[in-house]
Design a protein around this motif. Sequence first.
Motif, PDB file in Angstrom:
ATOM      1  N   VAL A 191      10.006  -0.311  -1.538  1.00 26.41           N
ATOM      2  CA  VAL A 191       8.945   0.588  -1.994  1.00 26.41           C
ATOM      3  C   VAL A 191       9.236   1.987  -1.464  1.00 26.41           C
ATOM      4  N   ALA A 192       8.592   2.980  -2.065  1.00 27.57           N
ATOM      5  CA  ALA A 192       8.758   4.356  -1.610  1.00 27.57           C
ATOM      6  C   ALA A 192       8.169   4.537  -0.220  1.00 27.57           C
ATOM      7  N   ALA A 193       8.659   5.518   0.500  1.00 25.10           N
ATOM      8  CA  ALA A 193       8.218   5.732   1.880  1.00 25.10           C
ATOM      9  C   ALA A 193       6.706   5.883   1.984  1.00 25.10           C
ATOM     10  N   ASP A 194       6.098   6.585   1.028  1.00 32.33           N
ATOM     11  CA  ASP A 194       4.652   6.798   1.125  1.00 32.33           C
ATOM     12  C   ASP A 194       3.838   5.565   0.760  1.00 32.33           C
ATOM     13  N   GLU A 195       4.522   4.479   0.321  1.00 29.57           N
ATOM     14  CA  GLU A 195       3.830   3.235   0.006  1.00 29.57           C
ATOM     15  C   GLU A 195       3.888   2.211   1.138  1.00 29.57           C
ATOM     16  N   ARG A 196       4.620   2.510   2.201  1.00 27.85           N
ATOM     17  CA  ARG A 196       4.632   1.603   3.344  1.00 27.85           C
ATOM     18  C   ARG A 196       3.221   1.497   3.915  1.00 27.85           C
ATOM     19  N   TRP A 197       2.899   0.347   4.496  1.00 23.12           N
ATOM     20  CA  TRP A 197       1.522   0.210   4.982  1.00 23.12           C
ATOM     21  C   TRP A 197       1.194   1.186   6.113  1.00 23.12           C
ATOM     22  N   PRO A 198       2.100   1.496   7.057  1.00 20.54           N
ATOM     23  CA  PRO A 198       1.708   2.482   8.071  1.00 20.54           C
ATOM     24  C   PRO A 198       1.395   3.846   7.472  1.00 20.54           C
ATOM     25  N   ASN A 199       2.134   4.224   6.430  1.00 15.58           N
ATOM     26  CA  ASN A 199       1.885   5.501   5.790  1.00 15.58           C
ATOM     27  C   ASN A 199       0.564   5.493   5.024  1.00 15.58           C
ATOM     28  N   LEU A 236       1.761  -7.543  -7.148  1.00 20.61           N
ATOM     29  CA  LEU A 236       1.689  -7.465  -5.689  1.00 20.61           C
ATOM     30  C   LEU A 236       3.054  -7.684  -5.041  1.00 20.61           C
ATOM     31  N   VAL A 237       4.076  -7.945  -5.852  1.00 23.07           N
ATOM     32  CA  VAL A 237       5.435  -8.169  -5.350  1.00 23.07           C
ATOM     33  C   VAL A 237       6.333  -7.042  -5.840  1.00 23.07           C
ATOM     34  N   ALA A 238       7.199  -6.563  -4.959  1.00 19.34           N
ATOM     35  CA  ALA A 238       8.109  -5.463  -5.293  1.00 19.34           C
ATOM     36  C   ALA A 238       9.158  -5.906  -6.307  1.00 19.34           C
ATOM     37  N   SER A 239       9.914  -4.962  -6.789  1.00 19.75           N
ATOM     38  CA  SER A 239      10.908  -5.223  -7.831  1.00 19.75           C
ATOM     39  C   SER A 239      12.040  -6.133  -7.369  1.00 19.75           C
ATOM     40  N   ASP A 240      12.185  -6.312  -6.057  1.00 19.45           N
ATOM     41  CA  ASP A 240      13.236  -7.204  -5.555  1.00 19.45           C
ATOM     42  C   ASP A 240      12.810  -8.673  -5.583  1.00 19.45           C
ATOM     43  N   HIS A 287       9.696  -8.752  -1.459  1.00 18.06           N
ATOM     44  CA  HIS A 287       8.839  -7.985  -0.560  1.00 18.06           C
ATOM     45  C   HIS A 287       7.539  -7.570  -1.244  1.00 18.06           C
ATOM     46  N   PRO A 288       6.523  -7.215  -0.453  1.00 12.86           N
ATOM     47  CA  PRO A 288       5.281  -6.716  -1.040  1.00 12.86           C
ATOM     48  C   PRO A 288       5.497  -5.392  -1.780  1.00 12.86           C
ATOM     49  N   SER A 289       4.706  -5.207  -2.812  1.00 10.33           N
ATOM     50  CA  SER A 289       4.701  -3.929  -3.514  1.00 10.33           C
ATOM     51  C   SER A 289       3.820  -2.934  -2.770  1.00 10.33           C
ATOM     52  N   GLY A 290       3.892  -1.682  -3.189  1.00 13.04           N
ATOM     53  CA  GLY A 290       3.001  -0.686  -2.605  1.00 13.04           C
ATOM     54  C   GLY A 290       1.547  -1.039  -2.831  1.00 13.04           C
ATOM     55  N   LYS A 291       1.248  -1.635  -3.981  1.00 10.84           N
ATOM     56  CA  LYS A 291      -0.125  -2.049  -4.257  1.00 10.84           C
ATOM     57  C   LYS A 291      -0.591  -3.080  -3.238  1.00 10.84           C
TER      58      LYS A 291
END
Length: 243
Positions: A58-66, A210-214, A217-221
Motif C-alpha cells: 500500500v502507499a505510505a500514507d495508507e499504512r496504519w500508523p500514518n 480489504l486485501v491488497a493487490s498482492d 496483505h491488508p489494503s489501505g481500506k
Amino acid sequence: MLSMRSIILLFPFLFLLACSKEDVVMGPTGSPAPPSAEPDTTISFLALGDSYTIGTSVAADERWPNQLSRQLLAREKIAVEPLEIVARNGWRTDNLANALAAADPGENFDLVSLLIGVNDQFQGFSVDGYQQRFRALLESAIGYAGGDTSRVFVVSIPDYAYTPFGGGKESISREIDAFNAAAESVATSYGVPFYNITPITRRGLQQPDLVASDNLHPSGKQYGLWVEEVLLARVAGLIRKNG
C-alpha cells in the motif's frame, strides 16, 4: 550508529519472502496535517513491527500508523511529530531485535507501538520461543517510552488465512490465535494494552477490497478500519491520560 532520519523506499514483496534493504523504513514518516487542524497536543510516535506496520503493497500514507496519525490530528487535535517507523517486510522477532540493537531509536517517545510475530508463525517457530523474544521486544519498547508502560500499546497479529494466499486454512487461524494469546499474555503482565484488530482481518475473503493487490496483505481500506474501529479512541485515551 545508523541514522533514524533516513527513509528508504519500500519494494512490495510478500512478507513471507527474503527481503532486501529496500524494504526497511527507519525515520520520520508522518503525513501532512490537514490545513484546518489546530492541535492542542503534540506527541512523538515510534511504531515497531514488520510488513503490517510498513504497509507492504500500500502507499505510505495508507499504512496504519500514518492513518492513525492523521486521524489523531483531524479528530482529536493531537499532532504526531515525528512519526518514526522501524519495520521491515519479512521480519521475525529476532530480526526486529537485531535492527533495534544496530540503530537505537532513543528513549523519549511519547507513544510506542509493537506488532510482530506473523513471520515467526509462518516459519515454524514455537509459540514458547516467540513469547520469550516478544517479551524482550516489549521491554525494549517500554524503554523507548522512557520506561512508562502507559505510553506503549501492542497490536494483534492479523490472520492471513483470510486472504487469497491463505485460502481460508483453519490451521493458520489456530496458530495465529496461539501466537496472539502469547503476545497478549506478555502485554497484560506488563500492564500494556493489547488491541485486537484480528477480527477485522478475518473479513478479507468476504470483502476482497480489504486485501491488497498482492492477495496477502491488508489494503489501505482495511488499515483504515483498524484505526476507526479499534485504535483511534483507545490511543487518544492513552495520550490524554498522560497529559
